[in-house]
Design a protein around this motif. Structure first.
Motif, PDB file in Angstrom:
ATOM      1  N   UNK A 121     103.669  30.431  89.719  1.00 43.52           N
ATOM      2  CA  UNK A 121     103.999  30.174  91.103  1.00 43.52           C
ATOM      3  C   UNK A 121     103.454  29.063  91.165  1.00 43.52           C
ATOM      4  N   UNK A 122     104.866  28.593  91.726  1.00 46.93           N
ATOM      5  CA  UNK A 122     104.436  26.689  92.450  1.00 46.93           C
ATOM      6  C   UNK A 122     103.924  26.953  94.032  1.00 46.93           C
ATOM      7  N   UNK A 123     103.118  27.223  94.851  1.00 44.70           N
ATOM      8  CA  UNK A 123     102.819  27.795  96.040  1.00 44.70           C
ATOM      9  C   UNK A 123     103.537  26.796  96.807  1.00 44.70           C
ATOM     10  N   UNK A 124     104.471  25.924  96.385  1.00 47.91           N
ATOM     11  CA  UNK A 124     104.604  24.803  97.468  1.00 47.91           C
ATOM     12  C   UNK A 124     106.640  26.379  97.573  1.00 47.91           C
ATOM     13  N   UNK A 125     107.159  26.539  96.978  1.00 45.50           N
ATOM     14  CA  UNK A 125     108.183  27.596  96.923  1.00 45.50           C
ATOM     15  C   UNK A 125     108.172  28.647  95.941  1.00 45.50           C
TER      16      UNK A 125
END
Ligand SMILES: *[C@@H]1O[C@H](CO)[C@@H](O)[C@H](O)[C@H]1NC(C)=O
Ligand SMILES: *[C@@H]1O[C@H](CO)[C@@H](O)[C@H](O)[C@H]1NC(C)=O
Ligand SMILES: *[C@@H]1O[C@H](CO)[C@@H](O)[C@H](O)[C@H]1NC(C)=O
Ligand SMILES: *[C@@H]1O[C@H](CO)[C@@H](O)[C@H](O)[C@H]1NC(C)=O
Ligand SMILES: *[C@@H]1O[C@H](CO)[C@@H](O)[C@H](O)[C@H]1NC(C)=O
Ligand SMILES: *[C@@H]1O[C@H](CO)[C@@H](O)[C@H](O)[C@H]1NC(C)=O
Ligand SMILES: *[C@@H]1O[C@H](CO)[C@@H](O)[C@H](O)[C@H]1NC(C)=O
Ligand SMILES: *[C@@H]1O[C@H](CO)[C@@H](O)[C@H](O)[C@H]1NC(C)=O
Length: 637
Positions: free
Chosen positions: A490-494
């Motif tokens: 998971x990319x925490x920004x999206x």
């Protein structure tokens, strides 16, 4: 290091230890694929994640679902940017480009996948430009916060009127930037461009990649996988394989070859993908980490419920056979030759193929059961008898040698109550546990797909509950092909879905290996080649365990988890044939509390302690395991 006698005072406070006696023989051989990785394009796990490309929306790819846009791009100074579909585009796959016009120094800049990591290393960049230009381009990495130039280079124009010409450059910053709020900027002198404007497309920038592969993978994320030692990769999905519509399916032949030939597509997870990470890159990923590929093929069904009619299914079966020929065929075959042309003359080996994804859902089961699965299964087993074909569900009668795939997303308590699930699985067909994760907090009921109150990260009690379920699978390792957490990244920004095994942002120093990562790591590093039967005077709960042997190291293995105990659990363990004085390593994982999590940018909360335990009288290993712990004991041969 704690020694056995330090544990004795602890033991003294508990009266009744459970006695576990493990027999010498009589178990079952396990499969080799214990723990693996599940990949699908979600959460920017590939694009903006594992795939090391730093430029977001690099080729302005769009679809009817997500039309082409200037997302992530900004005009430099007073330049004008406009999207164009030129009559002579870069390629038919990449029809849209950007026109940059204005006066003086003009250009465009990209803010990356929510930041660009800048440190002293070599960045490889490239772009295509169309139009006559006599000057040079300037490519720079800039800090968005300070405005400072972090690295810059001049690229002499070799552009030609009316043609797309690729330019390459490298950037080598001298220092690590203060943060990842950085951009790539590309500028030129508009007065030296014949029309005062130029067209750009496929603007790319890569940091050094894992194994230095061109078009390769982000190093820190590959390191987090490599350290875990995964044995297989299930790819390319997931819902994203299926597509929202039949035409929106994942098409393998649009993900191979030069990047200019990959149109990209609308993912099922809310964004357009470039397909830069395509079929060949997945196989290289397997090669780089020594993972067995479990190739999922499209099975004639889309998420909107549309199924390919029986009369039309053959074309899709042929497409899957073509894909297999591309991967495994000799260079004398049509698709084997194509693979060689794309740089891989040696064929790969495929031992596992999964037909579709979750075909029991969205109304897919009736067509899957009546003709879709059989069409693929029959054709693949006829041509490739050594391939283990898997159905994407176990909710149907599986034919012949087929296996199935079972997914579980639930609350911690339900993972624990499912410990015995595979003891009760008497079907002869093996199962892949292709998507497993504790997602939602205990609520006394179970997962609620409507409230979707999922945790942002795996949390300790959930990871312990996963360990309990994994032990149930390890006890039955002859029936299980392999197990993987999902989704993996998971990319925490999206992102669209949490929790995941590994979380990250643009800064590799912030990558978080979850509490579940630590549990899987411990179990994966202590692989049993055979289970062994055991007798004991306890019942499962709060202690859960699996026992066996690693015949390679001739070591006996005891794996355990303690869930919901009101006190430490004293254990008295013997292995038939293992005598007094034998030493063993006991590793116990604990965390500060049930809700401890490993967060992006945070410290690891999982405490791992390894002690040496010596077998006493009658070969008894005595130790005690705390509440909410995961443990492995291995004897030294
Ligand atoms: C081995 O497999 C058989 C058949 O599935 C099962 O009855 C038996 O309990 C297994 N043994 C162990 C030690 O798990
Ligand atoms: C340009 O091409 C893309 C992709 O084919 C298409 O979606 C878009 O509508 C086109 N835009 C224009 C302005 O024609
Ligand atoms: C990056 O810096 C710019 C300029 O200071 C600011 O507007 C923006 O919010 C910053 N972005 C992030 C993600 O911090
Ligand atoms: C991909 O394969 C399908 C089915 O064989 C074919 O219709 C399509 O033209 C191919 N696309 C490309 C880009 O080769
Ligand atoms: C754990 O303990 C709680 C509280 O006593 C109970 O509600 C729950 O059912 C227990 N879970 C399991 C799996 O034993
Ligand atoms: C497995 O079967 C046993 C015996 O029938 C039963 O007690 C247990 O609840 C079952 N476990 C699961 C997870 O279904
Ligand atoms: C989600 O779960 C947390 C932890 O159990 C709880 O505090 C919160 O109230 C829940 N939120 C909703 C919307 O159910
Ligand atoms: C063990 O863990 C459970 C679940 O978090 C908790 O309810 C219980 O109080 C713990 N027991 C002890 C003795 O700490």
């Amino acid at each position: 290091m704690l020694t056995e006698y330090l544990l004795l005072p602890l033991l003294a406070t508990y009266s009744a230890a459970v006695h576990i006696s493990v027999a010498k023989s009589g178990g079952n051989a396990t499969t080799n694929l214990q723990y693996g990785v599940m990949e699908e394009e979600i959460n920017h796990c590939g694009e903006g994640g594992l795939y090391a490309e730093l430029i977001r929306n690099r080729a302005f790819q769009g679809s009817t679902t997500y039309p082409s846009s200037l997302d992530a791009w900004t005009a430099v100074g007073r330049s004008r940017l406009s999207l164009q579909n030129l009559t002579s585009p870069l390629s038919s796959a990449l029809p849209t480009s950007v026109k940059v016009s204005g006066k003086g120094t003009v250009g465009l800049s990209n803010d990356g996948f929510w930041g660009i990591d800048v440190r002293p290393q070599k960045y490889s960049g490239s772009f295509y430009v169309k139009g006559s230009y006599k000057g040079s381009f300037t490519a720079s990495l800039l800090s968005a916060t300070s405005g400072k130039t972090l690295a810059s280079t001049k690229v002499k124009s070799k552009s030609v009127a009316g043609e797309w010409v690729q330019h390459e450059f490298t950037l080598t910053p001298k220092k690590t930037a203060a943060n990842t709020n950085n951009t790539l900027s590309l500028t030129f002198d508009a007065s030296k461009a014949s029309d005062g404007s130029l067209d750009f497309n496929l603007i790319s920038l890569f940091p050094p990649t894992w194994n230095d592969r061109p078009n390769g993978m982000r190093r820190d994320l590959m390191q987090a996988l490599s350290d875990l030692g995964p044995k297989f990769l299930r790819f390319p999905g997931g819902n994203n394989l299926e597509g929202d519509t039949i035409d929106g399916r994942w098409k393998w032949n649009e993900t191979i070859g030069p990047l200019t030939g990959r149109p990209g597509r609308a993912t099922t997870w809310g964004y357009e993908e470039t397909s830069g990470m395509g079929l060949v890159e997945y196989m290289e990923w397997c090669d780089d980490l020594g993972m067995e590929p479990i190739l999922a093929i499209w099975a004639g069904f889309a998420l909107n419920g549309d199924a390919v009619a029986e009369a039309d299914i053959d074309a899709y079966v042929q497409d899957a056979l073509d894909e297999l020929e591309f991967l495994t065929g000799s260079v004398d075959t049509k698709y084997g030759a194509l693979r060689a042309k794309y740089g891989h003359s040696d064929p790969w080996t495929i031992r596992y193929v999964e037909v579709g994804n979750e075909d029991n859902l969205n109304g897919g089961l009736s067509t899957y059961e009546s003709y879709r699965f059989a069409a693929f299964y029959d054709a693949i087993t006829a041509k490739y008898p050594h391939i283990q074909v898997l159905a994407s569900t176990i909710d149907m009668t599986l034919p012949g040698s087929a296996g199935g795939d079972y997914h579980l997303y639930d609350v911690p308590d339900n993972f624990v109550t499912n410990f015995g699930m595979f003891d009760n699985y008497t079907d002869k067909h093996p199962i892949l546990l292709g998507e497993i994760a504790v997602t939602e907090f205990n609520n006394g009921v179970g997962i609620d797909w409507n409230d979707k109150n999922f945790s942002l990260y795996p949390w300790w009690i959930g990871s312990v509950a996963e360990a309990v379920f994994l032990l149930g699978a390890e006890r039955n390792a002859d029936k299980i092909i392999g197990t993987t957490y999902a989704p993996y990244f998971m990319n925490l920004d999206s992102y669209e879905w949490s929790p995941t095994m590994i979380s990250f942002n643009a800064d590799p120093d912030d990558t978080a290996r979850s509490t579940s990562w630590h549990v899987y790591n411990l179990f994966n590093k202590n692989h049993m080649t055979n289970t062994l039967p055991a007798t004991w005077d306890g019942t499962y709960g709060p202690l859960y365990y699996a026992v066996g042997l690693d015949s390679v190291t001739d070591s006996h293995i005891f794996k355990a988890a303690v869930y919901n105990s009101t006190a430490d659990v004293p254990v008295s363990l013997t292995f038939e044939g293992v005598g007094r004085g034998t030493t063993a390593d006991l590793t116990i994982l604990t965390a500060p509390n049930a809700f401890s999590m490993n967060e992006v940018g945070g410290a690891n909360v999982v405490h791992s302690q390894t002690t040496t335990v010596k077998a006493g009288k009658k070969g008894v290993f005595s130790f005690s395991l705390p509440n909410l712990s995961v443990a492995v004991l291995t004897t030294n041969a």
